[in-house]
Design a protein around this motif. Structure first.
Motif, PDB file in Angstrom:
ATOM      1  N   ALA A  35       0.842  -0.944   0.048  1.00 41.55           N
ATOM      2  CA  ALA A  35       0.091  -0.134   0.049  1.00 41.55           C
ATOM      3  C   ALA A  35       0.890   1.139  -0.040  1.00 41.55           C
ATOM      4  O   ALA A  35       0.299   2.409  -0.363  1.00 41.55           O
ATOM      5  N   GLY A  36       2.026   1.093   0.502  1.00 39.40           N
ATOM      6  CA  GLY A  36       2.866   2.204   0.707  1.00 39.40           C
ATOM      7  C   GLY A  36       4.061   2.055   1.530  1.00 39.40           C
ATOM      8  O   GLY A  36       4.390   1.037   1.854  1.00 39.40           O
ATOM      9  N   TYR A  37       4.957   3.055   1.444  1.00 36.69           N
ATOM     10  CA  TYR A  37       6.231   2.894   2.193  1.00 36.69           C
ATOM     11  C   TYR A  37       6.088   3.857   3.272  1.00 36.69           C
ATOM     12  O   TYR A  37       5.901   5.089   3.002  1.00 36.69           O
ATOM     13  N   ALA A  38       6.780   3.677   4.528  1.00 35.92           N
ATOM     14  CA  ALA A  38       6.991   4.639   5.702  1.00 35.92           C
ATOM     15  C   ALA A  38       7.859   4.416   6.478  1.00 35.92           C
ATOM     16  O   ALA A  38       8.283   3.277   6.563  1.00 35.92           O
ATOM     17  N   THR A  39       8.642   5.493   7.429  1.00 37.81           N
ATOM     18  CA  THR A  39       9.466   5.247   8.249  1.00 37.81           C
ATOM     19  C   THR A  39       8.808   5.416   9.443  1.00 37.81           C
ATOM     20  O   THR A  39       8.036   6.601   9.698  1.00 37.81           O
ATOM     21  N   LEU A  40       9.046   4.401  10.343  1.00 38.83           N
ATOM     22  CA  LEU A  40       8.381   4.564  11.666  1.00 38.83           C
ATOM     23  C   LEU A  40       9.308   5.398  12.645  1.00 38.83           C
ATOM     24  O   LEU A  40      10.422   5.039  12.752  1.00 38.83           O
ATOM     25  N   LEU A  41       8.901   6.517  13.173  1.00 39.77           N
ATOM     26  CA  LEU A  41       9.611   7.533  13.925  1.00 39.77           C
ATOM     27  C   LEU A  41       9.032   7.264  15.526  1.00 39.77           C
ATOM     28  O   LEU A  41       8.230   6.722  15.750  1.00 39.77           O
ATOM     29  N   SER A  42      10.139   7.607  16.335  1.00 37.60           N
ATOM     30  CA  SER A  42       9.970   7.450  17.819  1.00 37.60           C
ATOM     31  C   SER A  42       9.216   8.675  18.231  1.00 37.60           C
ATOM     32  O   SER A  42       9.512   9.578  18.385  1.00 37.60           O
ATOM     33  N   ALA A  43       8.049   8.270  18.932  1.00 38.88           N
ATOM     34  CA  ALA A  43       7.089   9.627  19.365  1.00 38.88           C
ATOM     35  C   ALA A  43       7.814  10.133  20.437  1.00 38.88           C
ATOM     36  O   ALA A  43       7.787  11.344  20.598  1.00 38.88           O
ATOM     37  N   THR A  44       8.663   9.677  21.354  1.00 38.34           N
ATOM     38  CA  THR A  44       9.176  10.134  22.456  1.00 38.34           C
ATOM     39  C   THR A  44      10.236  11.134  21.998  1.00 38.34           C
ATOM     40  O   THR A  44      10.528  12.178  22.511  1.00 38.34           O
ATOM     41  N   HIS A  45      10.806  10.754  20.677  1.00 37.60           N
ATOM     42  CA  HIS A  45      11.920  11.812  20.216  1.00 37.60           C
ATOM     43  C   HIS A  45      11.242  13.223  19.759  1.00 37.60           C
ATOM     44  O   HIS A  45      11.816  14.269  19.402  1.00 37.60           O
ATOM     45  N   PHE A  46       9.975  13.082  19.703  1.00 36.27           N
ATOM     46  CA  PHE A  46       9.201  14.421  19.267  1.00 36.27           C
ATOM     47  C   PHE A  46       8.148  14.878  20.355  1.00 36.27           C
ATOM     48  O   PHE A  46       7.176  15.694  20.265  1.00 36.27           O
ATOM     49  N   ASP A  47       8.533  14.445  21.691  1.00 38.58           N
ATOM     50  CA  ASP A  47       7.760  14.927  22.907  1.00 38.58           C
ATOM     51  C   ASP A  47       6.240  14.485  22.718  1.00 38.58           C
ATOM     52  O   ASP A  47       5.395  15.459  23.372  1.00 38.58           O
ATOM     53  N   LEU A  48       5.874  13.378  22.221  1.00 41.38           N
ATOM     54  CA  LEU A  48       4.645  12.991  21.966  1.00 41.38           C
ATOM     55  C   LEU A  48       4.576  11.620  22.956  1.00 41.38           C
ATOM     56  O   LEU A  48       4.833  10.661  22.739  1.00 41.38           O
ATOM     57  N   ALA A  49       4.241  11.953  24.126  1.00 40.33           N
ATOM     58  CA  ALA A  49       4.252  11.026  25.352  1.00 40.33           C
ATOM     59  C   ALA A  49       2.939  10.460  25.711  1.00 40.33           C
ATOM     60  O   ALA A  49       2.869   9.331  26.448  1.00 40.33           O
ATOM     61  N   LEU A  50       1.810  11.087  25.240  1.00 39.62           N
ATOM     62  CA  LEU A  50       0.558  10.332  25.835  1.00 39.62           C
ATOM     63  C   LEU A  50      -0.294   9.787  24.517  1.00 39.62           C
ATOM     64  O   LEU A  50      -0.593  10.623  23.858  1.00 39.62           O
ATOM     65  N   THR A  51      -0.558   8.614  24.621  1.00 39.72           N
ATOM     66  CA  THR A  51      -1.648   7.962  23.907  1.00 39.72           C
ATOM     67  C   THR A  51      -3.011   7.781  24.591  1.00 39.72           C
ATOM     68  O   THR A  51      -3.090   7.230  25.590  1.00 39.72           O
ATOM     69  N   ALA A  52      -3.856   8.198  23.809  1.00 40.98           N
ATOM     70  CA  ALA A  52      -5.195   7.800  24.382  1.00 40.98           C
ATOM     71  C   ALA A  52      -6.302   7.244  23.392  1.00 40.98           C
ATOM     72  O   ALA A  52      -5.943   7.383  22.158  1.00 40.98           O
ATOM     73  N   PHE A  53      -7.202   6.372  23.946  1.00 39.78           N
ATOM     74  CA  PHE A  53      -7.959   5.720  22.955  1.00 39.78           C
ATOM     75  C   PHE A  53      -9.372   6.318  23.447  1.00 39.78           C
ATOM     76  O   PHE A  53      -9.722   6.317  24.586  1.00 39.78           O
ATOM     77  N   ILE A  54     -10.099   6.844  22.386  1.00 41.75           N
ATOM     78  CA  ILE A  54     -11.422   7.362  22.577  1.00 41.75           C
ATOM     79  C   ILE A  54     -12.383   6.740  21.922  1.00 41.75           C
ATOM     80  O   ILE A  54     -12.462   6.682  20.752  1.00 41.75           O
ATOM     81  N   GLN A  55     -13.316   6.569  22.680  1.00 43.15           N
ATOM     82  CA  GLN A  55     -14.612   5.797  22.238  1.00 43.15           C
ATOM     83  C   GLN A  55     -15.644   7.040  21.867  1.00 43.15           C
ATOM     84  O   GLN A  55     -15.713   7.713  22.961  1.00 43.15           O
ATOM     85  N   VAL A  56     -16.172   7.229  20.814  1.00 47.59           N
ATOM     86  CA  VAL A  56     -17.083   8.072  20.376  1.00 47.59           C
ATOM     87  C   VAL A  56     -18.419   7.633  20.187  1.00 47.59           C
ATOM     88  O   VAL A  56     -18.613   6.546  19.244  1.00 47.59           O
ATOM     89  N   ARG A  57     -19.600   8.038  20.664  1.00 47.71           N
ATOM     90  CA  ARG A  57     -20.902   7.822  20.484  1.00 47.71           C
ATOM     91  C   ARG A  57     -21.459   9.224  19.785  1.00 47.71           C
ATOM     92  O   ARG A  57     -21.133  10.188  20.025  1.00 47.71           O
ATOM     93  N   LEU A  58     -22.173   8.893  18.513  1.00 51.41           N
ATOM     94  CA  LEU A  58     -22.865  10.003  17.841  1.00 51.41           C
ATOM     95  C   LEU A  58     -24.291  10.045  18.002  1.00 51.41           C
ATOM     96  O   LEU A  58     -24.907   8.801  18.545  1.00 51.41           O
TER      97      LEU A  58
END
Length: 158
Positions: free
Chosen positions: A53-76
């Motif tokens: 489907a494509g090519y990508a480089t996986l980056l380290s989130a911590t090196h970009f100061d992205l430390a919080l991962t959340a899962f959000i369930q949304v009801r419409l």
């Protein structure tokens, strides 16, 4: 176009590219036992058939100061095609959203995987972006304590 018939060499190429995407064509050819030209043709055929489907480089989130991962369930509030499409169009434009899945068998309609710097940035995302959508009836957030296995592309600062 009917799907192409994958042989063991095709499968080996796909496995190697998934785990070692930086392999040169020559290195890939050597590892699968082909010369460079036939290997290149096979990769091109796999791309054209949609197996790659494509090519990508996986980056380290911590090196970009992205430390919080959340899962959000949304009801419409509504489930008509217009509301679903509008929600999907809006949410796909948010760089913080890593994944968005329409669910079944749950109280939620969608589950989002969101990556942000910290709780303050999460609050801004939630209140100023996500819940500004008038069709959202409710959200439920869960926060990741530890990544056991992770493979994803992260948003980069502009």
């Amino acid at each position: 176009m009917p799907p192409m018939q994958l042989d063991q060499t095709d499968l080996k190429i796909l496995k190697l590219l998934q785990t070692s995407g930086k392999l040169s064509n020559q290195e890939l050819a050597t590892k699968v036992g082909l010369s460079a030209s036939p290997c290149s043709r096979r990769v091109k055929a796999l791309e054209d058939a949609g197996y790659i489907a494509g090519y990508a480089t996986l980056l380290s989130a911590t090196h970009f100061d992205l430390a919080l991962t959340a899962f959000i369930q949304v009801r419409l509030e509504k489930h008509n095609q217009e509301v679903l499409e509008q929600f999907e169009t809006t949410v796909t434009a948010y760089d913080e959203v890593q994944e968005c899945c329409l669910l079944t068998g749950s109280d939620a309609d969608y589950q989002l995987k969101v990556l942000v710097k910290d709780m303050a940035h999460y609050k801004t995302f939630l209140l100023e972006k996500l819940t500004s959508n008038p069709h959202i009836r409710g959200v439920h957030s869960s926060f990741v304590l530890k990544h056991v296995k992770q493979k994803s592309i992260i948003p980069l600062p502009e």
